[in-house]
Scaffold this motif. Structure first.
Motif, short mmCIF file in Angstrom:
data_model
loop_
_atom_site.label_atom_id
_atom_site.label_comp_id
_atom_site.label_asym_id
_atom_site.label_seq_id
_atom_site.Cartn_x
_atom_site.Cartn_y
_atom_site.Cartn_z
N VAL A 379 41.14 47.46 44.74
CA VAL A 379 41.77 46.74 46.01
C VAL A 379 42.85 45.59 45.18
CG1 VAL A 379 41.58 45.30 48.21
CG2 VAL A 379 40.13 47.24 47.61
N ALA A 380 42.21 44.91 44.44
CA ALA A 380 43.03 43.82 43.83
C ALA A 380 44.01 44.59 42.60
CB ALA A 380 42.16 42.90 42.68
N GLY A 381 43.72 45.61 42.17
CA GLY A 381 44.53 46.14 41.20
C GLY A 381 44.22 47.71 40.62
N PHE A 382 44.87 48.24 39.92
CA PHE A 382 44.48 49.68 39.28
C PHE A 382 44.10 49.40 37.69
CE2 PHE A 382 47.08 50.66 42.98
CZ PHE A 382 46.50 51.93 43.50
N GLY A 383 43.40 50.32 37.59
CA GLY A 383 43.09 50.67 36.16
C GLY A 383 42.57 52.19 35.65
N TYR A 384 41.90 52.29 34.52
CA TYR A 384 41.51 53.63 34.23
C TYR A 384 39.95 53.31 33.94
CZ TYR A 384 42.41 51.59 29.54
OH TYR A 384 42.23 50.89 28.41
N ARG A 385 39.24 54.54 33.77
CA ARG A 385 37.81 54.34 33.51
C ARG A 385 37.47 55.77 33.04
NH1 ARG A 385 34.87 54.49 39.39
NH2 ARG A 385 33.31 55.60 38.50
N GLY A 386 36.18 56.00 32.56
CA GLY A 386 35.61 57.08 31.90
C GLY A 386 34.27 56.85 31.67
N GLY A 387 33.59 57.82 31.62
CA GLY A 387 32.15 57.73 31.35
C GLY A 387 31.30 59.12 31.25
N ILE A 388 30.01 58.86 31.13
CA ILE A 388 29.22 60.25 31.31
C ILE A 388 28.12 60.03 32.00
CG2 ILE A 388 29.67 60.57 28.48
CD1 ILE A 388 26.99 59.28 28.17
N THR A 389 27.54 61.24 32.36
CA THR A 389 26.52 61.20 33.24
C THR A 389 25.33 62.02 32.85
OG1 THR A 389 27.79 60.65 35.21
CG2 THR A 389 25.79 61.56 35.53
N ASN A 414 44.19 36.69 44.23
CA ASN A 414 44.59 35.78 45.41
C ASN A 414 44.53 36.32 46.79
OD1 ASN A 414 45.67 33.41 44.03
ND2 ASN A 414 47.15 34.58 43.28
N LYS A 415 44.15 37.80 47.13
CA LYS A 415 43.88 38.47 48.29
C LYS A 415 42.48 38.09 48.68
CE LYS A 415 46.48 42.42 46.71
NZ LYS A 415 46.48 43.87 46.36
N PHE A 416 41.57 37.66 47.85
CA PHE A 416 40.33 37.41 47.95
C PHE A 416 39.97 35.67 48.07
CE2 PHE A 416 40.92 41.30 45.87
CZ PHE A 416 40.54 42.31 46.90
N VAL A 417 40.73 35.21 47.21
CA VAL A 417 40.50 33.81 47.03
C VAL A 417 41.13 32.75 47.66
CG1 VAL A 417 40.10 32.03 45.24
CG2 VAL A 417 39.30 34.48 44.81
N THR A 418 40.86 31.91 48.37
CA THR A 418 41.90 30.85 48.89
C THR A 418 41.61 29.55 48.36
OG1 THR A 418 41.64 31.93 51.15
CG2 THR A 418 42.18 29.71 51.03
N GLY A 428 49.03 25.65 42.88
CA GLY A 428 49.75 26.97 42.05
C GLY A 428 49.47 27.32 40.88
N ALA A 429 48.83 26.41 39.80
CA ALA A 429 48.35 26.90 38.63
C ALA A 429 47.45 27.87 38.88
CB ALA A 429 47.88 25.78 37.75
N VAL A 430 46.39 27.81 39.55
CA VAL A 430 45.27 28.39 39.79
C VAL A 430 45.59 29.82 40.37
CG1 VAL A 430 43.08 29.09 41.29
CG2 VAL A 430 43.53 26.73 40.15
N ARG A 431 46.66 29.90 41.48
CA ARG A 431 47.09 31.02 42.08
C ARG A 431 47.99 31.91 41.17
NH1 ARG A 431 46.98 31.68 47.25
NH2 ARG A 431 48.67 33.13 47.27
N LEU A 433 47.18 31.61 37.73
CA LEU A 433 45.92 32.35 36.99
C LEU A 433 45.42 33.37 37.63
CD1 LEU A 433 44.34 31.79 34.48
CD2 LEU A 433 42.72 30.32 35.79
N LEU A 434 45.13 33.49 38.96
CA LEU A 434 44.42 34.57 39.71
C LEU A 434 45.31 35.88 40.00
CD1 LEU A 434 42.49 32.55 42.55
CD2 LEU A 434 41.72 33.30 40.26
N SER A 435 46.68 35.66 40.08
CA SER A 435 47.46 36.60 40.25
C SER A 435 47.63 37.74 39.00
CB SER A 435 49.17 36.37 40.59
OG SER A 435 49.51 35.63 39.20
N LYS A 436 46.99 37.17 37.71
CA LYS A 436 47.10 38.27 36.67
C LYS A 436 45.76 38.47 36.25
CE LYS A 436 51.61 35.98 35.35
NZ LYS A 436 52.23 35.27 34.32
N THR A 437 44.51 38.78 37.19
CA THR A 437 43.49 38.90 36.58
C THR A 437 43.36 40.43 36.22
OG1 THR A 437 42.71 37.38 38.30
CG2 THR A 437 41.18 38.87 37.54
N THR A 438 42.82 40.59 35.10
CA THR A 438 42.81 41.77 34.41
C THR A 438 41.38 41.63 33.72
OG1 THR A 438 43.69 41.50 32.29
CG2 THR A 438 45.08 42.31 33.71
N TYR A 439 40.51 42.79 33.85
CA TYR A 439 39.16 42.74 33.12
C TYR A 439 39.05 44.03 32.71
CZ TYR A 439 37.14 44.35 37.69
OH TYR A 439 36.88 44.80 38.53
#
Lengths: 515, 194
Positions: A379-389, A414-418, A428-431, A433-439
């Motif tokens: 919801v906040a963004g897109f990424g990629y993933r892989g794995g094994i089962t 920022n969609k989820f944090v007020t 402003g600084a926090v927003r 920061l939150l607008s570029k949340t990658t992980y």
């Protein structure tokens, strides 16, 4: 006729005549016996040469002589059988072998309307001349008329071989009829007596161990095959004393007898055999067996009375029935199993918290292992993933172990944090920061999958997820600086700030295998 | 009792879970004189370095998030540490001379933001120190070796500030001087569940 033979026959005739006379002198008259009659063979011989007429005269003379004998010696008049002019019919089953030191019985069957004289067995050592035959008269059977036999004395059987022929006349002098001849006799091979050899009794405390041992068989049993498709059966055969006679023994279910299918070595200890497609018409049963080079064995995987069942199914996937819960136990597998007809490519969609969801491409190199890779979305963004089962079972409800990893390349929390603060600079600084949340993240989950591993499964999973995010040092500095009330102070977050954690996670989704 | 077991089972997956924020390299610098003025007299034997006539000077961290020793956030408790790894004194005006005659210098923290250190600093905690014999002669800056003290306990939870003191020996720069005192800190805030 050979003179020697002529002499022998004449001597024998005289002998019989003398015996008959002695019998007539000592005993009361009895019924005539053709075999006891003195042979007229010598006269017959002359008569044969001079014609029948003269012969008949001499015969009448003989009768006159007999009639002039004393009354006590007068024989009852035997019925006169007209001379048929034919030699006796002689049949004989050649004797091919005898046993050294044992009497050899030779039999023949001879009949003639005038009665049979003899028959005479002529026997000699193999290789001697035609004049070396020894005549032995064959004895008439008292049970079967016409059967004659004689036992060649054991003393004559201590040779390497005998040769013989049989000769018969009728009492009218017609003959001879022969089985074999002096020139072409029948041969009898003399063999040593076959004796049962008693083996010495071994002490009971001695163990005789055969050389070598049967090979060890490692085989992943097949449970399914496609109708009309060849069925490849593989096994690993390991033996210190080699492998020999490896075979797949198979039959159709319900049949009694197995058919042998030799296994070929395909390198190392691996052997294979392929049941022809033409045989894959109905359910099969099979087992694998092998010997070592010394014949030890068979070692078996499966057994004639406990074979592996191979269910032959229609080739069309649509015709493959979904596994029923009741049949799950019978389709239990191990990790060593191979299943080449299983679908290997599919898609999966899942969703969960806190990791979000994704759409994945699935590849199954082994039935118990799946690889996945695809897009991740939280919801906040897109990424990629892989794995094994890992799915170490093929049941209607199968446990799984799942490990995924991936990275979200963008995200706006920022969609989820007020952010509520009276300091707009801080907000402003926090927003920012939150607008570029990658992980980045890595997830380990256990779960249960419901359905057919071949086609469609729905699953629920739960576990732990590790996440790690790097917050820009400059942006963190801006946040800190916005809260700095002292102009004499300066903040500097020199490096990125690492935000990480381990959190519980849960997800659910489905997999659909299409190929 | 049954509810307790159920709750325990529900919370079981949370054991070992955490969230953590860390940055090992945060610098906060504070200008002793405030601005560009050289408030420190030159060529004087060093002892207690009074700033504006006070034994201590105050550094205000501001109302920064997480600068609390312990904070409850939902089911988690956030524990924060701010470890001082080292400190530095940077001369602001090269014309003032240098710190080559400084023999020792220590940075001390007052027990609380409302307490001053004594003239000898006996009631304060040494955060970092410099010893010319140990660390070599300084020039325009002095690097103080940190003692791994967690500053979070010295920061007022209300004023968000702490009182620091400088104790020195030797001789200061030849001319009046001003300097920035910087603290190199490592921040670690960890929320453990539950």
């Amino acid at each position: 006729m050979h003179l020697r033979k002529l002499f022998v026959i004449a001597a024998a005739s005289l002998c019989f005549a003398a015996a008959a006379m002695a019998q007539s002198d000592a005993a009361p008259p009895s019924q005539p016996d053709a075999s006891a009659k003195p042979p007229a063979k010598p006269a017959k011989k002359k008569r044969t040469k001079s014609g029948k007429k003269s012969g008949s005269k001499k015969t009448s003379k003989n009768r006159k002589k007999k009639s002039s004998a004393p009354a006590a010696a007068v024989q009852p008049v035997e019925p006169i059988v007209p001379d048929d002019g034919e030699p006796p019919q002689l049949t004989h089953q050649p004797v091919a072998a005898g046993t050294r030191g044992k009497p050899l019985t030779i039999a023949a069957h001879a009949v003639d309307a005038n009665g049979v004289f003899g028959p005479i067995l002529y026997v000699r050592k193999r290789g001697l001349g035609t004049g070396d035959y020894v005549p032995i008269r064959m004895i008439a059977s008292k049970i079967v008329p016409g059967d004659y036999s004689v036992d060649v004395p054991a003393a004559l059987i201590n040779l390497d071989g005998l040769e013989y022929y049989i000769e018969a006349w009728d009492t009218a002098g017609n003959g001879p009829t022969r089985a074999g001849s002096s020139e072409v006799p029948m041969a009898v091979a003399i063999e040593e007596e076959k004796r049962a050899i008693a083996l010495p009794t071994l002490p009971t405390n001695v163990t005789i161990k055969p050389k070598g041992a049967p090979p060890a068989i490692t085989h992943a049993a097949l449970t399914q095959a496609l109708k009309g498709k060849p069925v490849e059966i593989n096994a690993r055969l390991v033996g210190d004393t080699g492998v020999q006679g490896a075979a797949v023994m198979f039959r159709h279910a319900g049949e009694k007898d197995y058919r042998a299918l030799p296994m070929g070595n395909i390198g190392g200890d691996d052997y294979t055999a392929t049941i022809p497609a033409a045989m894959a018409t109905s359910d099969l049963e099979y087992y694998v067996e092998a010997f070592d080079q010394y014949g030890n064995g068979p070692a078996r995987s499966g057994a004639p009375n406990v074979p592996y069942g191979l269910k032959v199914m229609d080739a069309s996937p649509a015709a493959v029935p979904a596994p029923a819960a009741a049949s799950v136990a019978s389709r239990r597998r191990t990790l060593d199993d191979e299943d080449t007809d299983r679908t290997i490519i599919g898609i999966g969609i899942d969703g969960g918290a806190p990791g979000g969801g994704g759409a994945m491409l699935l590849v199954r190199p082994f039935w118990w292992l799946r690889l996945n890779g695809g897009l991740a979305y939280n919801v906040a963004g897109f990424g990629y993933r892989g794995g094994i089962t890992l799915s170490p079972a093929d049941w209607a409800v199968s446990p799984t172990l799942n490990i995924d990893a991936g990275q979200y390349l963008s995200g706006d929390l920022n969609k989820f944090v007020t952010v509520n603060d009276s300091n707009p600079a801080f907000v402003g600084a926090v927003r920012t920061l939150l607008s570029k949340t990658t992980y980045k993240f890595a997830t380990a989950q256990v779960g249960l999958e419901f359905g057919s591993q071949r086609r469609f499964v729905f699953y629920v999973r739960g576990g732990l997820t590790y996440f790690e995010s790097s917050l820009s040092g400059a942006e963190i500095t801006a946040v800190a600086q916005s809260k700095n009330p002292d102009p004499n102070n300066t903040y500097n977050f020199r490096g990125d700030t690492k935000f990480s954690g381990i959190l519980p996670c849960a997800s659910l989704g489905f997999n659909l295998f299409v190929y | 009792m049954r509810n307790l077991k159920a709750i325990s089972l529900l919370l079981l997956p949370l054991f070992g879970c955490f969230a953590q924020l860390e940055n090992p390299d945060i610098a906060l610098s504070h200008n002793l004189c405030g601005g560009t003025a050289n408030c420190m007299p030159g060529a004087l034997p060093l002892g207690l370095m009074q700033i504006s006539g006070q034994n201590t000077f105050t550094v205000d961290f501001g109302d920064q998030p997480l600068l609390q020793p312990s904070t409850a956030v939902g089911p988690a408790t956030v524990n924060t540490s701010l470890i001082l790894g080292g400190a530095g004194i940077q001369l602001q005006n090269a014309a003032s001379g240098d710190f080559s005659q400084v023999a020792t210098i220590s940075l001390l923290a007052a027990p609380s933001a409302t307490t001053d250190c004594s003239a000898t600093g006996s009631n304060c905690t040494v955060l970092a120190d410099y010893d010319r014999a140990r660390d070599g002669a300084a020039n325009q800056s002095i690097t103080l070796r940190g003692r791994g003290v967690d500053l979070i306990t010295f920061i007022s939870s209300t004023s968000h500030s702490m009182n620091l003191q400088l104790q020195a020996s030797g001789t200061g720069p030849s001319g009046a001087w001003n300097a920035d005192v910087s603290m190199d800190m490592g921040l670690k805030a960890r929320a453990n569940f539950p």
